[in-house]
Motif scaffolding. Structure first.
Motif, short mmCIF file in Angstrom:
data_model
loop_
_atom_site.label_atom_id
_atom_site.label_comp_id
_atom_site.label_asym_id
_atom_site.label_seq_id
_atom_site.Cartn_x
_atom_site.Cartn_y
_atom_site.Cartn_z
N ALA A 1 53.87 43.74 79.36
CA ALA A 1 54.11 44.53 80.56
C ALA A 1 53.22 44.00 81.69
O ALA A 1 52.51 43.01 81.53
N THR A 2 53.25 44.67 82.84
CA THR A 2 52.46 44.20 83.98
C THR A 2 50.97 44.43 83.80
O THR A 2 50.16 43.84 84.52
N THR A 3 50.61 45.30 82.87
CA THR A 3 49.20 45.51 82.54
C THR A 3 49.05 45.61 81.03
O THR A 3 50.00 45.97 80.32
N PRO A 4 47.87 45.31 80.49
CA PRO A 4 47.59 45.71 79.12
C PRO A 4 47.66 47.24 79.05
O PRO A 4 47.26 47.92 80.00
N LEU A 5 48.13 47.79 77.96
CA LEU A 5 48.31 49.24 77.89
C LEU A 5 48.30 49.71 76.45
O LEU A 5 48.36 48.90 75.52
N ARG A 6 48.19 51.03 76.29
CA ARG A 6 48.25 51.63 74.96
C ARG A 6 49.64 52.17 74.69
O ARG A 6 50.31 52.68 75.60
N SER A 7 50.08 52.06 73.44
CA SER A 7 51.34 52.65 73.01
C SER A 7 51.06 54.06 72.53
O SER A 7 50.70 54.28 71.36
N VAL A 8 51.22 55.02 73.41
CA VAL A 8 50.96 56.42 73.06
C VAL A 8 51.92 56.89 71.98
O VAL A 8 51.55 57.67 71.09
N ALA A 9 53.15 56.40 72.02
CA ALA A 9 54.14 56.82 71.03
C ALA A 9 53.75 56.35 69.63
O ALA A 9 53.87 57.10 68.65
N ALA A 10 53.28 55.12 69.52
CA ALA A 10 52.85 54.62 68.21
C ALA A 10 51.63 55.39 67.72
O ALA A 10 51.53 55.70 66.52
N GLU A 11 50.71 55.69 68.61
CA GLU A 11 49.52 56.45 68.22
C GLU A 11 49.92 57.83 67.69
O GLU A 11 49.40 58.30 66.67
N SER A 12 50.86 58.47 68.37
CA SER A 12 51.30 59.80 67.94
C SER A 12 51.98 59.76 66.57
O SER A 12 51.88 60.71 65.78
N ALA A 13 52.69 58.65 66.31
CA ALA A 13 53.36 58.51 65.02
C ALA A 13 52.38 58.34 63.87
O ALA A 13 52.72 58.60 62.71
N LEU A 14 51.16 57.92 64.17
CA LEU A 14 50.16 57.66 63.14
C LEU A 14 49.19 58.81 62.92
O LEU A 14 48.80 59.10 61.78
N GLU A 15 48.79 59.47 64.00
CA GLU A 15 47.76 60.50 63.89
C GLU A 15 48.26 61.69 63.06
O GLU A 15 49.37 62.16 63.24
N GLY A 16 47.42 62.13 62.14
CA GLY A 16 47.76 63.25 61.27
C GLY A 16 48.51 62.85 60.02
O GLY A 16 48.82 63.71 59.18
N THR A 17 48.79 61.54 59.85
CA THR A 17 49.49 61.08 58.66
C THR A 17 48.51 60.36 57.74
O THR A 17 47.37 60.08 58.11
N THR A 18 48.98 60.04 56.55
CA THR A 18 48.16 59.24 55.63
C THR A 18 48.40 57.75 55.82
O THR A 18 47.98 56.93 55.01
#
Length: 288
Positions: free
Chosen positions: A221-238
């Protein structure tokens, strides 16, 4: 090409450098290692009136370890950082990102802080800063500002550093127990820059549940960035296979993906999932 004419300044102290910038009467470009700026000068994509060489400000060449963090001076070179064993042991993502970073000449002259300030959307270190929740310190005669990495990269080759400021330090908080990290890049065969890359940092509790996830992307993308969607898919899981698949599937959600002649938009979008999946598996393999 040959750069356009410019004046050269080499301040003896940080205070001298900041005072010169504060006057605001000249178009000044700050140079740390010069490995990003000099090519821009030669192509005349940058035409400052003055080049301020801060490479002699040795106070900014230190790596300082405290019980809670490490402070990386703005002039710490790539090679210096990659040979700092306590840093590499604590943050394996840094060693991953440095595996094929440029060549020995660039690694010995270019700086970690300069790379962040340059804000190349395909650079390696910005993904590391985002994944580790780094805090960037910039200084001017007006005082000191501390900027979270997630807020630091504002646009294409643009970071939150004002014309009268110098990046002096980058601080990484020591990771909590159970934290694993990794960086994976698919590099352009000619330049070595990221066509797509991902840096991940996961904090897992004793039961294996992910309490915090950071997934950073670069080259897409035009800037380095975080994938909030991927983070949400991981947090709270094993962080089992299903969770990794979900993170891969959603990694490009909300990302305004760039396309070019080498990697059209849909191909690069696919590569986001590829590098996120590989980085997650590499990080998880590092669990004790």
């Amino acid at each position: 090409m040959i750069p356009s004419a410019f004046a050269y300044a080499s301040p003896a102290t940080l205070d001298d450098a900041l005072a010169m910038l504060a006057r605001g009467d000249q178009d000044i470009k700050v140079m740390a290692g010069g490995q990003s700026l000099i090519p821009l000068l030669k192509l005349r994509l940058a035409n400052p009136a003055v080049i301020m060489d801060i490479s002699r400000l040795n106070d900014l060449r230190r790596i300082e370890h405290t019980p809670v963090s490490v402070r990386i001076g703005g002039l710490v070179t790539h090679d210096q950082l990659l040979n700092e064993d306590p840093v590499i042991r604590t943050w394996p993502i840094i060693e991953d990102a440095g595996e094929d970073l440029a060549d020995p000449l660039v690694r010995n002259r270019g700086t970690f802080g300069g790379s962040l300030a340059h804000a190349d959307p395909a650079g390696d270190w910005p993904a590391v800063a985002l994944a580790t929740d780094a805090v960037v310190q910039v200084r001017s005669v007006r005082g000191v500002r501390e900027i979270a990495a997630k807020d630091f990269f504002t646009y294409l080759f643009t970071a939150d550093v004002a014309d009268d400021e110098i990046l002096t330090h980058v601080e990484l908080a020591r990771p909590e127990a159970g934290t694993v990290s990794a960086y994976v890049k698919i590099a352009h065969p000619a330049s070595g820059y990221a066509v797509a890359a991902a840096g991940v940092n996961l904090t897992l509790d004793a039961s294996g549940t992910c309490r915090a996830a950071r997934v950073a992307l670069t080259g897409v993308a035009t800037t380095p960035l975080r994938s909030v969607a991927a983070e949400s898919a991981l947090e709270g899981t094993t962080v089992d296979d299903d969770a990794v698949r979900a993170a891969v599937e959603h990694a490009a959600d909300g990302v305004d993906v760039l396309g070019d002649g080498y990697a059209p938009v849909e191909y690069r979008r696919h590569l986001i999932g590829v590098v996120v999946g590989r980085a997650l598996r590499r990080a998880l393999d590092r669990r004790l």
